[in-house]
Design a protein around this motif. Structure first.
Motif, PDB file in Angstrom:
ATOM      1  N   LEU A 110      24.132 -95.329 -61.052  1.00 26.98           N
ATOM      2  CA  LEU A 110      23.192 -96.337 -60.557  1.00 26.98           C
ATOM      3  C   LEU A 110      23.796 -97.128 -59.414  1.00 26.98           C
ATOM      4  N   LEU A 111      25.067 -97.492 -59.540  1.00 28.55           N
ATOM      5  CA  LEU A 111      25.758 -98.201 -58.454  1.00 28.55           C
ATOM      6  C   LEU A 111      25.789 -97.356 -57.191  1.00 28.55           C
ATOM      7  N   PHE A 112      26.017 -96.057 -57.418  1.00 28.57           N
ATOM      8  CA  PHE A 112      26.100 -95.120 -56.301  1.00 28.57           C
ATOM      9  C   PHE A 112      24.777 -95.062 -55.545  1.00 28.57           C
ATOM     10  N   LYS A 113      23.668 -94.955 -56.293  1.00 27.89           N
ATOM     11  CA  LYS A 113      22.344 -94.870 -55.662  1.00 27.89           C
ATOM     12  C   LYS A 113      22.001 -96.171 -54.936  1.00 27.89           C
ATOM     13  N   ASP A 114      22.346 -97.305 -55.551  1.00 34.13           N
ATOM     14  CA  ASP A 114      22.086 -98.598 -54.917  1.00 34.13           C
ATOM     15  C   ASP A 114      22.891 -98.758 -53.637  1.00 34.13           C
ATOM     16  N   TYR A 115      24.105 -98.261 -53.659  1.00 29.70           N
ATOM     17  CA  TYR A 115      24.956 -98.345 -52.469  1.00 29.70           C
ATOM     18  C   TYR A 115      24.327 -97.575 -51.306  1.00 29.70           C
ATOM     19  N   LEU A 116      23.830 -96.398 -51.600  1.00 26.25           N
ATOM     20  CA  LEU A 116      23.192 -95.602 -50.553  1.00 26.25           C
ATOM     21  C   LEU A 116      21.940 -96.278 -50.018  1.00 26.25           C
ATOM     22  N   LYS A 117      21.209 -96.937 -50.910  1.00 28.44           N
ATOM     23  CA  LYS A 117      20.022 -97.679 -50.465  1.00 28.44           C
ATOM     24  C   LYS A 117      20.411 -98.757 -49.464  1.00 28.44           C
ATOM     25  N   ASP A 118      21.473 -99.495 -49.805  1.00 29.06           N
ATOM     26  CA  ASP A 118      21.875-100.634 -48.976  1.00 29.06           C
ATOM     27  C   ASP A 118      22.484-100.199 -47.652  1.00 29.06           C
ATOM     28  N   HIS A 119      23.226 -99.086 -47.673  1.00 32.21           N
ATOM     29  CA  HIS A 119      24.013 -98.735 -46.499  1.00 32.21           C
ATOM     30  C   HIS A 119      23.449 -97.604 -45.656  1.00 32.21           C
TER      31      HIS A 119
END
Length: 383
Positions: free
Chosen positions: A37-46
């Motif tokens: 989940l952290l990984f997917k959120d990171y991609l969303k943000d960056h």
């Protein structure tokens, strides 16, 4: 929060520079459901800023995943399918948040990443060759004679070849890349991003060693008293015998800057405007030629901030914001739109070493108090 080490693995994967060990560590971390989940959120943000994920077509996902696996396997020369298949989990996540992502609302679907820009070599006859930094290639003359050898990120010319006239090649390095060139006399030239250099494949006895630059390069010139080395930049000539210096001559910049590291150089205005005399630089001096008033000014300078780019570093010492954006565009191959015009007149001091563009923008936005969005390679700066 994603650990700094893991963030580096993600960035390296996206930029196609991850090793097999990097991928092993990234996959092991992603196997934890919370980390996924952290990984997917990171991609969303960056990598997307604002998007929603639609249900992708299963066949298309499968095809993309297999393509990704084959790319990884070919790049790392993997022979065992079982070892390569474990990367499918990472590939699926990137496909889901990259290939199928869309902007919110009725905005059009986001473009996929643009093809990577390539280093090119234009031969005397106009033929343009692509330089593959992962390959070794012979550079041939019109008669099939081997003129030089490109190995990885370096191109070297052979001084033993037989040439009876000046034959020019032009090496062009796009934004986001750097390259090393060794001329036939042994002179070493480091080319910065967004630079083009025209040079003879072999210097001719009795003639000056003259090259033509558009962009930025660091020269380590082999000494030859009988054959002065001359770098032409727009309306300026830099003449040397044997020395080390950096020259920055981008078309969009107001000044052409020459920084002497060691030895001695003379700067000439090729148009001889108003009877200007040549300026001789000493080590740790900056010679700056104005394109507006055609005048050369000489001042003492800190060498490191002018040559740090050779190591991928960026040193800014009271640099105007607009000039910072130009440097970032070259180094990271991005494009800026600045809607916060009040920043244009402000100056900043900063140092960046191995940071990616996301880390750089976070630091700048905190220092200058602005917001920004990144869409592919387009960066919009807001108040």
């Amino acid at each position: 929060m994603i650990p700094e080490k893991i963030e580096k693995y993600i960035v390296k994967y996206v930029s196609k520079s991850a090793t097999s060990k990097d991928l092993d560590k990234l996959i092991k971390w992603i196997e934890n459901p919370n980390n996924k989940l952290l990984f997917k959120d990171y991609l969303k943000d960056h990598y997307a800023i604002m998007f929603s994920i639609n249900d992708p077509d299963a066949k298309e996902v499968t095809r993309k995943v297999l393509d990704e696996i084959r790319t990884e396997k070919n790049r790392m020369r993997r022979n065992r399918f079982g070892k390569g298949f474990k990367y499918a989990a990472v590939a699926v996540l990137f496909i889901a948040v990259g290939y199928f992502m869309q902007l919110d609302g009725d905005k059009p679907q986001m473009d996929t990443l643009k093809p990577e820009k390539k280093i090119t070599l234009q031969l005397e006859d106009g033929t343009v060759k692509i330089i593959d930094e992962n390959q070794t290639t012979e550079i041939l003359g019109a008669n099939g004679q081997v003129m030089g050898l490109q190995t990885g990120k370096q191109l070297s010319y052979d001084n033993s070849v037989s040439v009876d006239k000046l034959v020019y090649n032009t090496l062009t390095v796009p934004f986001g890349k750097r390259f090393n060139l060794v001329l036939s006399d042994g002179t070493n030239v480091h080319l910065n991003a967004g630079t083009s250099l025209k040079y003879p494949v072999k210097f001719i006895n009795g003639l000056d060693r003259k090259v033509f630059i558009n962009g930025e390069a660091y020269f380590d010139v082999v000494k030859d008293k009988k054959h002065p080395f001359i770098v032409n930049a727009d309306e300026l000539d830099i003449r040397v015998l044997g020395t080390q210096f950096n020259i920055s001559s981008y078309p969009e910049d107001e000044h052409i800057n020459t920084v002497l590291v060691e030895g001695s150089v003379s700067i000439f205005d090729t148009q001889e405007n108003d009877g200007n005399e040549p300026q001789v630089l000493k080590p740790e001096q900056l010679g700056s030629w104005s394109k507006t008033n055609k005048q050369i000014t000489v001042s003492k300078t800190d060498i490191e901030q002018h040559v740090a780019w050779r190591e991928g570093r960026l040193i800014l010492d009271e640099v105007p914001f607009n000039d910072i954006l130009k440097k970032l565009e070259r180094q990271y191959d991005v494009t800026f739109s600045n809607a916060y015009t009040a920043l244009e007149s402000r100056e900043f001091t900063a140092r960046f070493d191995i940071e990616d563009i996301h880390q750089v923008m976070r630091s700048l936005s905190e220092a200058a108090t602005f917001t920004y969005t990144i869409n592919n390679k387009q960066i919009l700066i807001n108040h």
